[in-house]
Design a protein around this motif. Sequence first.
Motif, PDB file in Angstrom:
ATOM      1  N   GLY A   1       0.784  -1.229   0.000  1.00 12.54           N
ATOM      2  CA  GLY A   1       0.000   0.000   0.000  1.00 12.54           C
ATOM      3  C   GLY A   1       0.813   1.275   0.000  1.00 12.54           C
ATOM      4  N   GLN A   2       2.128   1.154  -0.121  1.00 12.34           N
ATOM      5  CA  GLN A   2       2.996   2.326  -0.141  1.00 12.34           C
ATOM      6  C   GLN A   2       3.821   2.369  -1.417  1.00 12.34           C
ATOM      7  OE1 GLN A   2       5.400   2.103   3.455  1.00 12.34           O
ATOM      8  NE2 GLN A   2       4.088   3.610   4.442  1.00 12.34           N
ATOM      9  N   ILE A   3       4.188   3.586  -1.819  1.00 13.94           N
ATOM     10  CA  ILE A   3       5.158   3.775  -2.877  1.00 13.94           C
ATOM     11  C   ILE A   3       6.407   4.348  -2.228  1.00 13.94           C
ATOM     12  CG2 ILE A   3       4.301   6.092  -3.472  1.00 13.94           C
ATOM     13  CD1 ILE A   3       4.940   5.344  -6.414  1.00 13.94           C
ATOM     14  N   VAL A   4       7.562   3.772  -2.563  1.00 10.09           N
ATOM     15  CA  VAL A   4       8.811   4.090  -1.877  1.00 10.09           C
ATOM     16  C   VAL A   4       9.855   4.500  -2.910  1.00 10.09           C
ATOM     17  CG1 VAL A   4      10.618   3.246  -0.318  1.00 10.09           C
ATOM     18  CG2 VAL A   4       8.260   2.391  -0.090  1.00 10.09           C
ATOM     19  N   LEU A   5      10.480   5.652  -2.689  1.00  6.65           N
ATOM     20  CA  LEU A   5      11.590   6.097  -3.525  1.00  6.65           C
ATOM     21  C   LEU A   5      12.891   5.880  -2.773  1.00  6.65           C
ATOM     22  CD1 LEU A   5      12.787   7.622  -6.021  1.00  6.65           C
ATOM     23  CD2 LEU A   5      12.548   9.719  -4.647  1.00  6.65           C
ATOM     24  N   ILE A   6      13.849   5.205  -3.421  1.00  4.93           N
ATOM     25  CA  ILE A   6      15.193   5.034  -2.875  1.00  4.93           C
ATOM     26  C   ILE A   6      16.136   5.836  -3.753  1.00  4.93           C
ATOM     27  CG2 ILE A   6      17.027   3.412  -2.291  1.00  4.93           C
ATOM     28  CD1 ILE A   6      14.763   1.268  -2.112  1.00  4.93           C
ATOM     29  N   ASN A   7      16.719   6.872  -3.183  1.00  5.58           N
ATOM     30  CA  ASN A   7      17.558   7.790  -3.948  1.00  5.58           C
ATOM     31  C   ASN A   7      18.682   8.308  -3.052  1.00  5.58           C
ATOM     32  OD1 ASN A   7      18.347   9.451  -6.150  1.00  5.58           O
ATOM     33  ND2 ASN A   7      17.283  11.191  -5.214  1.00  5.58           N
ATOM     34  N   ASP A   8      19.926   8.124  -3.483  1.00  9.29           N
ATOM     35  CA  ASP A   8      21.090   8.596  -2.705  1.00  9.29           C
ATOM     36  C   ASP A   8      21.050   8.082  -1.269  1.00  9.29           C
ATOM     37  OD1 ASP A   8      22.049   9.959  -4.910  1.00  9.29           O
ATOM     38  OD2 ASP A   8      21.050  11.835  -4.357  1.00  9.29           O
ATOM     39  N   ASP A   9      20.813   6.776  -1.114  1.00 11.62           N
ATOM     40  CA  ASP A   9      20.810   6.129   0.199  1.00 11.62           C
ATOM     41  C   ASP A   9      19.721   6.633   1.131  1.00 11.62           C
ATOM     42  OD1 ASP A   9      22.934   4.508  -0.484  1.00 11.62           O
ATOM     43  OD2 ASP A   9      24.446   5.894   0.284  1.00 11.62           O
ATOM     44  N   THR A  10      18.704   7.281   0.589  1.00  9.60           N
ATOM     45  CA  THR A  10      17.585   7.754   1.403  1.00  9.60           C
ATOM     46  C   THR A  10      16.290   7.126   0.893  1.00  9.60           C
ATOM     47  OG1 THR A  10      18.658   9.864   1.863  1.00  9.60           O
ATOM     48  CG2 THR A  10      16.281   9.771   2.184  1.00  9.60           C
ATOM     49  N   GLU A  11      15.478   6.631   1.820  1.00 10.71           N
ATOM     50  CA  GLU A  11      14.205   5.995   1.486  1.00 10.71           C
ATOM     51  C   GLU A  11      13.068   6.939   1.879  1.00 10.71           C
ATOM     52  OE1 GLU A  11      11.649   2.350   3.317  1.00 10.71           O
ATOM     53  OE2 GLU A  11      13.723   1.895   2.786  1.00 10.71           O
ATOM     54  N   THR A  12      12.204   7.258   0.920  1.00  6.69           N
ATOM     55  CA  THR A  12      11.056   8.126   1.156  1.00  6.69           C
ATOM     56  C   THR A  12       9.795   7.379   0.781  1.00  6.69           C
ATOM     57  OG1 THR A  12      12.426  10.037   0.542  1.00  6.69           O
ATOM     58  CG2 THR A  12      10.046  10.379   0.677  1.00  6.69           C
ATOM     59  N   ALA A  13       8.842   7.293   1.706  1.00 10.99           N
ATOM     60  CA  ALA A  13       7.638   6.492   1.478  1.00 10.99           C
ATOM     61  C   ALA A  13       6.384   7.349   1.576  1.00 10.99           C
ATOM     62  CB  ALA A  13       7.570   5.349   2.492  1.00 10.99           C
ATOM     63  N   ALA A  14       5.384   7.005   0.782  1.00 12.33           N
ATOM     64  CA  ALA A  14       4.088   7.680   0.817  1.00 12.33           C
ATOM     65  C   ALA A  14       2.982   6.649   0.634  1.00 12.33           C
ATOM     66  CB  ALA A  14       4.003   8.751  -0.274  1.00 12.33           C
ATOM     67  N   GLN A  15       1.858   6.872   1.302  1.00 14.99           N
ATOM     68  CA  GLN A  15       0.716   5.962   1.202  1.00 14.99           C
ATOM     69  C   GLN A  15      -0.024   6.212  -0.100  1.00 14.99           C
ATOM     70  OE1 GLN A  15       0.614   3.960   3.865  1.00 14.99           O
ATOM     71  NE2 GLN A  15      -1.039   2.645   3.136  1.00 14.99           N
ATOM     72  N   VAL A  16      -0.384   5.137  -0.817  1.00 18.69           N
ATOM     73  CA  VAL A  16      -1.164   5.290  -2.045  1.00 18.69           C
ATOM     74  C   VAL A  16      -2.490   4.531  -1.990  1.00 18.69           C
ATOM     75  CG1 VAL A  16       0.822   5.771  -3.516  1.00 18.69           C
ATOM     76  CG2 VAL A  16       0.105   3.394  -3.168  1.00 18.69           C
ATOM     77  N   ILE A  17      -2.709   3.757  -0.926  1.00 16.11           N
ATOM     78  CA  ILE A  17      -4.000   3.119  -0.708  1.00 16.11           C
ATOM     79  C   ILE A  17      -4.704   3.928   0.376  1.00 16.11           C
ATOM     80  CG2 ILE A  17      -5.220   1.038   0.017  1.00 16.11           C
ATOM     81  CD1 ILE A  17      -3.850   0.808  -2.707  1.00 16.11           C
ATOM     82  N   LEU A  18      -5.682   4.726  -0.029  1.00 19.49           N
ATOM     83  CA  LEU A  18      -6.329   5.671   0.868  1.00 19.49           C
ATOM     84  C   LEU A  18      -7.671   5.131   1.351  1.00 19.49           C
ATOM     85  CD1 LEU A  18      -5.505   8.911  -1.159  1.00 19.49           C
ATOM     86  CD2 LEU A  18      -4.120   7.756   0.584  1.00 19.49           C
ATOM     87  N   SER A  19      -8.321   5.880   2.253  1.00 18.12           N
ATOM     88  CA  SER A  19      -9.559   5.395   2.875  1.00 18.12           C
ATOM     89  C   SER A  19     -10.674   5.196   1.853  1.00 18.12           C
ATOM     90  CB  SER A  19     -10.009   6.365   3.967  1.00 18.12           C
ATOM     91  OG  SER A  19     -10.266   7.652   3.423  1.00 18.12           O
ATOM     92  N   ASP A  20     -10.746   6.049   0.832  1.00 17.56           N
ATOM     93  CA  ASP A  20     -11.817   5.865  -0.153  1.00 17.56           C
ATOM     94  C   ASP A  20     -11.602   4.586  -0.958  1.00 17.56           C
ATOM     95  OD1 ASP A  20      -9.598   6.884  -1.499  1.00 17.56           O
ATOM     96  OD2 ASP A  20     -10.789   8.115  -2.872  1.00 17.56           O
TER      97      ASP A  20
END
Length: 300
Positions: free
Chosen positions: A62-81
């Motif tokens: 349910g998350q999309i994750v970017l791995i860039n320059d040894d840093t992991e950034t995650a955001a939710q893409v499966i929302l309540s609706d």
Amino acid sequence: MRQTFFSGIVVVLFALPIYSTEYGQEKSTPLAELDGAFIAAHTVANKLDLESGGPIILLRDGQIVLINDDTETAAQVILSDYNAFKTFAHIPVAIYLLLGPEGTGEIDDQRLIQVRDYHDKLVKVENNFMEIDLSGDNLDRQKNILTKSKRFLEQVMQQRICSSAELRCFTRCMLPMIKENIACAAASQLDAMHAQVMAWKREIPPAKWHKLRVAIKGAVLARDDNLAKQYFERLLRVKGEGMRLTYMELYFPPTPMQTLLATRSVDRGIGNAVFGDPNRMFRDVLADAARAHIKCLKFE
């Protein structure tokens, strides 16, 4: 969105998974040590590739994750609706599963208890509709799905019988509302995913962005025409899986091989009963709606 330090990923893929718990540890022999050296060399090569190969996007849980320059950034893409659309679309399918696979006809005591229990769950949801984060036509459609499903179960409980024709009539009558929910769920996931991906694209230099690779984790039977695969094929301008796009199949313990066999059989019945197509569940349920919605997205 969250950020964490990422120290690297090591993935080794073999025709037979060396590290699977299904296989015991090999005895230390010269031959085993030689093969171990191969595995070690492969692992080092993987690590070097991941460190030098540009940014990576993972879609998992349910998350999309970017791995860039040894840093992991995650955001939710499966929302309540999305969850609401999915859950209500599942109601007619659940009723088919309660009444169809064992054979329609007279309802025995054990199955009657299961039907009553599911009916009670519908009543609880009905009494708490104010908690559902939908409005307008979308909310009215969920109420309609629930009301018609509850009424059908009440008839079954009263008569203690359900014919194949009655069950088929119910599931097919619910199909238009199921399809509307499918379209809304696909749009919700794609819009959330697209907004985040485009934000990352603006932050990363074009030369680096052009090296982007993507890995998707999803259900086995949703691999064909998978929503996320379709989206990233369009983003990366690739066709199918390859060097820049891959799909990792998700299996369910404790008996994944047997579960897959059973799921194919059960889902064939769902496809026939609900969609009128025994093969419909052997590709992503969101596939057709995703294909239409992706055409409306702006990638430049």
